[in-house]
Design a protein around this motif. Structure first.
Motif, PDB file in Angstrom:
ATOM      1  N   THR A  85       0.814  -1.217   0.000  1.00  0.00           N
ATOM      2  CA  THR A  85       0.000   0.000   0.000  1.00  0.00           C
ATOM      3  C   THR A  85       0.853   1.275   0.000  1.00  0.00           C
ATOM      4  O   THR A  85       0.388   2.327  -0.442  1.00  0.00           O
ATOM      5  N   LYS A  88       1.881   1.522  -3.530  1.00  0.00           N
ATOM      6  CA  LYS A  88       0.695   1.363  -4.391  1.00  0.00           C
ATOM      7  C   LYS A  88       0.999   0.406  -5.543  1.00  0.00           C
ATOM      8  O   LYS A  88       0.839   0.737  -6.728  1.00  0.00           O
ATOM      9  N   SER A  89       1.448  -0.771  -5.157  1.00  0.00           N
ATOM     10  CA  SER A  89       1.772  -1.787  -6.164  1.00  0.00           C
ATOM     11  C   SER A  89       1.186  -3.131  -5.756  1.00  0.00           C
ATOM     12  O   SER A  89       0.915  -3.391  -4.577  1.00  0.00           O
ATOM     13  N   ASN A 104       1.415  -1.235 -10.798  1.00  0.00           N
ATOM     14  CA  ASN A 104       1.110  -0.105  -9.925  1.00  0.00           C
ATOM     15  C   ASN A 104      -0.319   0.384 -10.120  1.00  0.00           C
ATOM     16  O   ASN A 104      -0.897   0.226 -11.203  1.00  0.00           O
ATOM     17  N   TYR A 105      -0.878   0.985  -9.078  1.00  0.00           N
ATOM     18  CA  TYR A 105      -2.245   1.493  -9.145  1.00  0.00           C
ATOM     19  C   TYR A 105      -2.341   2.866  -8.491  1.00  0.00           C
ATOM     20  O   TYR A 105      -1.537   3.236  -7.635  1.00  0.00           O
ATOM     21  N   ASP A 106      -3.349   3.591  -8.900  1.00  0.00           N
ATOM     22  CA  ASP A 106      -3.776   4.771  -8.160  1.00  0.00           C
ATOM     23  C   ASP A 106      -4.957   4.421  -7.250  1.00  0.00           C
ATOM     24  O   ASP A 106      -5.083   4.932  -6.145  1.00  0.00           O
ATOM     25  N   THR A 107      -5.811   3.561  -7.789  1.00  0.00           N
ATOM     26  CA  THR A 107      -6.973   3.081  -7.032  1.00  0.00           C
ATOM     27  C   THR A 107      -7.048   1.565  -7.172  1.00  0.00           C
ATOM     28  O   THR A 107      -6.879   1.023  -8.270  1.00  0.00           O
ATOM     29  N   ASP A 273      -7.859   5.061  -1.017  1.00  0.00           N
ATOM     30  CA  ASP A 273      -7.849   4.640  -2.424  1.00  0.00           C
ATOM     31  C   ASP A 273      -8.071   3.144  -2.605  1.00  0.00           C
ATOM     32  O   ASP A 273      -7.739   2.588  -3.651  1.00  0.00           O
ATOM     33  N   ILE A 274      -8.648   2.493  -1.605  1.00  0.00           N
ATOM     34  CA  ILE A 274      -8.958   1.063  -1.729  1.00  0.00           C
ATOM     35  C   ILE A 274     -10.448   0.859  -1.473  1.00  0.00           C
ATOM     36  O   ILE A 274     -10.990   1.298  -0.454  1.00  0.00           O
TER      37      ILE A 274
END
Length: 547
Positions: A85, A88-89, A104-107, A273-274
């Motif tokens: 977290t 963010k991966s 990778n993510y933003d959300t 963001d989760i």
């Protein structure tokens, strides 16, 4: 913006579709450990029973279709095995090659669904023992049935899947036994309504064993705790599901009281963001506001759409659910919504209970009986819950009640609904309207109701009642309420002088209408307290059979 969704059945694909509709520039990726996406789990029993011809019918959309229509990348057979977290991966494992990669993510959205529970039964891992859970598993069951031509099946569990499988495999020609640990089927129903369905199941040739627990499965039998040995060529485990929360728990996502992921109305978890949607996420009751877990495709789709909208700047919010369900069991439909009688009492409501038995449409055009059990709050008159059993028109009525409860309708509001009427579709006073009228009259104490259970309990505790059967003598001689005297309605005004107006009195007929008329006669003659038996003698006799 990069959106990563873990899981791509009903909820996950709904997130992706709504996010894309709102934002053409977002990068959307779904990782799914299974082979198939967006399939109909609820349709599986109907394929295994032969009502659906092709298994592919249950998988209308593929990853390629989603890519073409929504420009969404779906990777099947790819499992997310780790989440960082801070960075963010996610770590993703290709289940076919065992290779791993980072993304990778933003959300991030959890749409990991639920897994069938496996009861601790010795032999539960044998090759002829199956869960009903996904398309690949369904193909395996079908292949086993084609190759082995089983004659006898034992189904462990009597919820939705268990009863649907019982119906379908009976139609397919198998001898079906259901083993259920509790004292009734369908735990969301009250016992008095569940018993009607149980009787129907047995009438259709299913061997239903309640208060039984399977302990051992062998190659050709299921043994129970009480010593029963049930010949079985195939065994279906249908003991419910549990949310797939393992990965979420590992990163500190908070779980709710139900054991599913706790989310707010925007489907957000406690971590920034989760999000979580579908069968892995907890909902809440429209009536009580308390957490509720009902893993259904309809709820999953709704949650997914809300999350997809919120992630891309929208303002949708989850408004909760009623826990509505509907099921076909042979010739019966069984629907329920809101609180049961038991649930309403547990929540502390002072309730009025009505059993309304009415035809779904004009009897001269083949209308069949609906048995409606409705629960209302005496304090506010609001409808709290409804259960319906019948052959025809159950879905139509349950959806009206769902709408009414969702908008906090009072009992009297149901009577004033301008429902569609023509003899092929309804009666002049639709069962929904009559339910509202009778409930409101009971709440206002104009026409008090008493259920068979309440009457029996009060008599057993020593209370004295006068019980008047207002039907024709021939009907009374066939079956009657214990302790009742027969005074047909036409003679009641003359013979009422032989009754004591100061003793609580119960009137009844076959279903309730004539009993209500008799109740009004006695009330107008000065009787102190008069109840109409909810659902009449029909409901009472059904109640007696379950004792």
């Amino acid at each position: 913006m990069k959106i990563i969704i873990i899981g791509s059945v009903a909820a996950g694909t709904s997130v992706a579709a709504k996010a894309r509709r709102n934002d053409e520039n977002a990068e959307i990726t779904l990782y799914n450990a299974d082979y198939d996406i967006s399939y109909s789990i609820c349709g599986i029993p109907y394929f295994l029973g032969g009502e659906v011809d092709e298994l592919e019918t249950l998988t209308p959309r593929s990853a390629a279709w989603f890519k073409k229509r929504y420009n969404v990348d779906i990777h099947t057979r790819h499992e997310v095995i780790g989440i960082d977290t801070d960075k963010k991966s996610v770590t993703v494992k290709n289940l076919d090659t065992s290779e791993t990669k980072q993304d990778n993510y933003d959300t991030l959205v959890f749409a990991t669904g639920a897994t069938p529970t496996t009861p601790p039964i010795k032999g539960g891992d044998m090759k002829h023992v199956f869960h009903v859970r996904n398309i690949q598993n369904t193909a395996t069951i079908n292949s086993f049935m084609v190759s082995n031509n089983p004659k006898k099946v034992t189904i462990i569990g009597a919820g939705f899947i268990g009863l649907e499988m019982a119906e379908q495999l009976t139609h397919k020609g198998l001898e079906v036994t259901i083993v259920q640990r509790s004292n009734q089927i369908m735990p969301h129903l009250d016992k008095d309504m569940a018993s009607r369905v149980e009787e129907h199941i047995r009438d259709n040739g299913v061997n239903l064993l309640l208060n039984e627990e399977a302990t051992v499965i062998t190659e050709n039998a299921v043994q129970t705790k009480s010593g029963n040995v049930i010949d079985s060529d195939i065994v279906i485990l249908a003991t419910g599901v549990r949310p797939n929360t393992k990965l979420a728990k590992e990163i500190g996502v908070e779980l709710g009281a139900s054991g599913a992921i706790k989310v707010n109305p925007k489907m957000q978890t406690n971590l920034s963001d989760i999000y979580a949607v579908g069968d892995v996420a907890e909902s809440f009751s429209i009536i009580t506001g308390k957490p509720i877990y009902r893993p259904l495709g309809s709820t999953a789709n709704k949650m997914g759409r809300i999350a997809g909208d919120v992630i891309t700047g929208g303002d949708l919010e989850h408004r909760g659910i009623l826990g509505t369900g509907i099921l076909r069991v042979f010739d019966l439909a069984v629907g329920y919504t809101g609180l049961s009688e038991k649930g309403a009492k547990t929540e502390g409501f002072d309730i009025e209970v009505l059993h309304n038995i009415k035809p779904s449409r004009a009897e001269y055009l083949g209308g069949k009986e609906l048995i409606i059990k409705a629960i209302a709050d005496r304090k506010t008159s609001q409808i709290l819950g409804v259960q319906i059993v019948g052959e025809d028109g159950v879905d139509k009525r349950i959806d009206v009640f769902v709408t009414a409860i969702s908008f906090k309708a009072k009992a009297e509001d149901l009577f004033h609904l301008d429902l569609a009427y023509a003899p092929p579709f309804s009666t002049t006073k639709d069962p929904v309207m009559y339910t509202g009228m009778a409930l409101q009259n009971a709440i206002d104490k104009k026409n008090k109701l008493i259920t068979p259970q309440e009457l029996t309990d009060r008599i057993d505790s020593g209370e004295r009642f006068q019980i008047i059967d207002a039907r024709a003598t021939k009907q009374y001689e066939v079956s009657k309420v214990d302790g009742a005297v027969n005074i047909p309605l036409a003679k009641l005004r003359d013979e009422a002088k032989n009754l004591d107006p100061n003793i609580p009195t119960v009137t009844y007929c076959n279903k309730g209408v004539t009993g209500n008329a008799a109740q009004n006669v006695l009330k107008n003659m000065g009787f102190k307290e008069v109840f109409n038996l909810s659902g009449g003698n029909k409901n009472y006799q059904s109640f007696k059979r379950k004792l």
